[in-house]
Motif scaffolding. Structure first.
Motif, PDB file in Angstrom:
ATOM      1  N   PRO A 132       0.838  -1.208   0.000  1.00  0.00           N
ATOM      2  CA  PRO A 132       0.000   0.000   0.000  1.00  0.00           C
ATOM      3  C   PRO A 132       0.868   1.251   0.000  1.00  0.00           C
ATOM      4  O   PRO A 132       1.990   1.245   0.527  1.00  0.00           O
ATOM      5  N   ARG A 133       0.366   2.325  -0.573  1.00  0.00           N
ATOM      6  CA  ARG A 133       1.070   3.609  -0.578  1.00  0.00           C
ATOM      7  C   ARG A 133       0.275   4.607   0.250  1.00  0.00           C
ATOM      8  O   ARG A 133      -0.828   5.009  -0.141  1.00  0.00           O
ATOM      9  N   PRO A 134       0.777   4.977   1.430  1.00  0.00           N
ATOM     10  CA  PRO A 134       0.037   5.941   2.262  1.00  0.00           C
ATOM     11  C   PRO A 134      -0.207   7.246   1.525  1.00  0.00           C
ATOM     12  O   PRO A 134       0.647   7.732   0.783  1.00  0.00           O
ATOM     13  N   ALA A 176       7.830   5.954  10.426  1.00  0.00           N
ATOM     14  CA  ALA A 176       6.564   5.227  10.581  1.00  0.00           C
ATOM     15  C   ALA A 176       6.429   4.664  11.987  1.00  0.00           C
ATOM     16  O   ALA A 176       5.359   4.755  12.609  1.00  0.00           O
ATOM     17  N   PRO A 218       6.473   9.014   0.853  1.00  0.00           N
ATOM     18  CA  PRO A 218       6.554   7.869   1.767  1.00  0.00           C
ATOM     19  C   PRO A 218       7.324   6.696   1.169  1.00  0.00           C
ATOM     20  O   PRO A 218       7.091   6.297   0.015  1.00  0.00           O
ATOM     21  N   LEU A 219       8.271   6.179   1.938  1.00  0.00           N
ATOM     22  CA  LEU A 219       8.955   4.915   1.635  1.00  0.00           C
ATOM     23  C   LEU A 219       9.769   4.966   0.350  1.00  0.00           C
ATOM     24  O   LEU A 219       9.980   3.935  -0.300  1.00  0.00           O
ATOM     25  N   THR A 239      -0.440   3.890   8.143  1.00  0.00           N
ATOM     26  CA  THR A 239      -1.902   3.867   8.051  1.00  0.00           C
ATOM     27  C   THR A 239      -2.532   3.945   9.439  1.00  0.00           C
ATOM     28  O   THR A 239      -3.527   4.651   9.655  1.00  0.00           O
ATOM     29  N   ARG A 257       8.408  -2.582   3.332  1.00  0.00           N
ATOM     30  CA  ARG A 257       7.456  -1.593   2.783  1.00  0.00           C
ATOM     31  C   ARG A 257       6.055  -1.829   3.329  1.00  0.00           C
ATOM     32  O   ARG A 257       5.342  -0.881   3.684  1.00  0.00           O
ATOM     33  N   ARG A 258       5.648  -3.095   3.387  1.00  0.00           N
ATOM     34  CA  ARG A 258       4.310  -3.396   3.909  1.00  0.00           C
ATOM     35  C   ARG A 258       4.216  -3.052   5.404  1.00  0.00           C
ATOM     36  O   ARG A 258       3.181  -2.573   5.868  1.00  0.00           O
ATOM     37  N   SER A 281       5.981  -0.671   6.971  1.00  0.00           N
ATOM     38  CA  SER A 281       5.964   0.789   7.090  1.00  0.00           C
ATOM     39  C   SER A 281       4.600   1.354   6.711  1.00  0.00           C
ATOM     40  O   SER A 281       4.072   2.242   7.394  1.00  0.00           O
ATOM     41  N   ALA A 282       4.028   0.835   5.622  1.00  0.00           N
ATOM     42  CA  ALA A 282       2.714   1.316   5.191  1.00  0.00           C
ATOM     43  C   ALA A 282       1.656   1.032   6.246  1.00  0.00           C
ATOM     44  O   ALA A 282       0.778   1.876   6.511  1.00  0.00           O
ATOM     45  N   CYS A 337       2.515  -7.963   6.853  1.00  0.00           N
ATOM     46  CA  CYS A 337       3.846  -7.681   6.304  1.00  0.00           C
ATOM     47  C   CYS A 337       4.640  -8.965   6.122  1.00  0.00           C
ATOM     48  O   CYS A 337       5.857  -8.949   6.074  1.00  0.00           O
TER      49      CYS A 337
END
Length: 404
Positions: free
Chosen positions: A20-22, A45, A66-67, A196, A188-189, A191-192, A123
């Motif tokens: 996902p991309r915040p 995060a 983000p990321l 979130t 990445r997952r 952090s997202a 994640c």
């Protein structure tokens, strides 16, 4: 302002998986919050999640988004074992302090796993054992002494002879230390998911926004931006990774270059228990498996941060790492599907720097992650939240900028 770096090049393996991309917004006017965080990577995060959980309002800004900095370049071996062996760290900073640092690292890994479960973040988390292989830094007898030092600190570690290592894991080395309780995950997952959760508690993300000035003022801090608006807060956390803000001391911290590869998925070739592996050598090799059977392998660090020089070596470094992987695990296909290089921050002790920036009231920073970036980010989140909510973290002295 912050030092600008090309933090990575090549294609990290995490680009093979969706995350996902915040959502972010444009910074069109002045904003206020209890805490401003500069950076929106994995460290930010974790800190944003902890601060918003504690009831503080948070604003995050990043000059990329983000990321998009170093987070995708991490190989995400979330270990409690610090880069500096416990027996060696004790000689540098004293036995008590070294044991406290290692215990805190172990606690951070456990706390992170618990937080991921609490928030229900997908994640691809998996608990993994780790093998610390004898090498030119710690030969078998020194490795045995390292295991004794860990056990003396209450950190269970089993010494494996060459025969035991071969029988159980199929690895042909002179000895190893076996530990449990480390984590494999998708950074990445993770952090997202944390971002979130923080957004759900009111955190605001603005990008691309470049911070250009950091000022301590009577009621907190003021951060000017290239975009024009000013951010005001009671405190500011600089989570800019390896792009250090000008106000952050550079003493005791250096930026070097590191390299990594990832193979094609080959689940049938993965060794028993998919144990993490790390060599007690210089240069070292480390590796892990992904959820779908890729082998992520890295090392070959170089003591420079020049991006052009680093990037020119990527193809050769990828071949070297693949050759080492083939020698260690003859049953695998070592050919890289992905290869990348990145900036890497470290300190002489292997411990991060976390805490108040000297001479700049209201500003805090986190840096010098070494090979334990995700673990140390969790420690940073815990310590910064404690400090900003009036609590005492008894291990803060281990990581502060004014430590001995």
């Amino acid at each position: 302002m912050s030092r600008k770096l090309d933090l990575r090049t090549g294609q990290p393996v995490w680009s093979a998986y969706r995350a996902p991309r915040p959502e972010t917004a444009a910074l069109s006017r002045d904003v206020k919050a209890d805490v401003a965080i500069v950076g929106i990577g994995i460290s930010a995060a974790m800190i944003a999640d902890a601060l918003t959980e504690a009831g503080l309002s948070v604003v995050l800004v990043d000059r990329r988004g983000p990321l998009l900095g170093s987070t995708p370049a991490t190989t995400a071996l979330v270990q409690h074992e610090i880069d500096q062996p416990l027996s060696m760290l004790a000689r540098r900073i004293g036995k008590d302090r070294a044991q406290r640092a290692w215990r805190r690292s172990r606690l951070a890994v456990g706390n992170l796993a618990a937080r991921i479960a609490e928030l229900g973040i997908d994640c691809r988390l998996a608990e993994r054992p780790s093998l610390y292989l004898a090498g030119n830094i710690l030969a078998p007898e020194a490795l045995r002494a390292e295991g004794e030092a860990r056990n003396d600190a209450g950190l269970r570690s089993a010494y494996l002879t060459a025969g035991q290592l071969k029988d159980r894991f199929g690895i042909d080395r002179k000895a190893a230390l076996l530990s449990y309780g480390n984590l494999a995950l998708d950074p990445r997952r993770l952090s997202a998911g944390l971002l979130t959760a923080a957004i759900g508690r009111g955190a605001r993300l603005y990008a691309p926004v470049e911070a250009t000035g950091y000022e301590s003022v009577r009621d907190g801090v003021a951060i000017t931006t290239r975009q024009g608006p000013t951010i005001r807060a009671s405190a500011c956390v600089l989570a800019t990774g390896y792009e250090l803000a000008d106000i952050v001391p550079r003493g005791g911290h250096r930026i070097i270059s590191t390299y990594a590869i990832a193979t094609r998925p080959q689940a049938r070739a993965i060794w028993p228990e998919a144990a993490f592996m790390w060599e007690a050598s210089d240069p070292y090799l480390y590796l892990r498996a992904t959820h779908d059977g890729r082998i992520v392998c890295g090392g070959e660090d170089e003591d420079f941060s020049d991006e052009a020089t680093r990037d020119a070596l990527l193809a050769d470094k990828a071949r070297r790492i693949a050759a080492k992987l083939a020698k260690l695990l003859p049953q695998v296909d070592p050919k890289p599907d992905y290869s990348w290089a990145g900036a890497f921050g470290t300190t002489p002790t292997g411990l991060p720097l976390i805490g108040s920036v000297p001479g700049k009231p209201g500003f805090l920073a986190v840096l010098g992650y070494g090979g334990n970036g995700i673990t140390f980010s969790r420690i940073a989140a815990e310590q910064i939240t404690a400090g900003l909510t009036g609590r005492v973290d008894r291990d803060a002295d281990l990581f502060s900028f004014d430590r001995d």
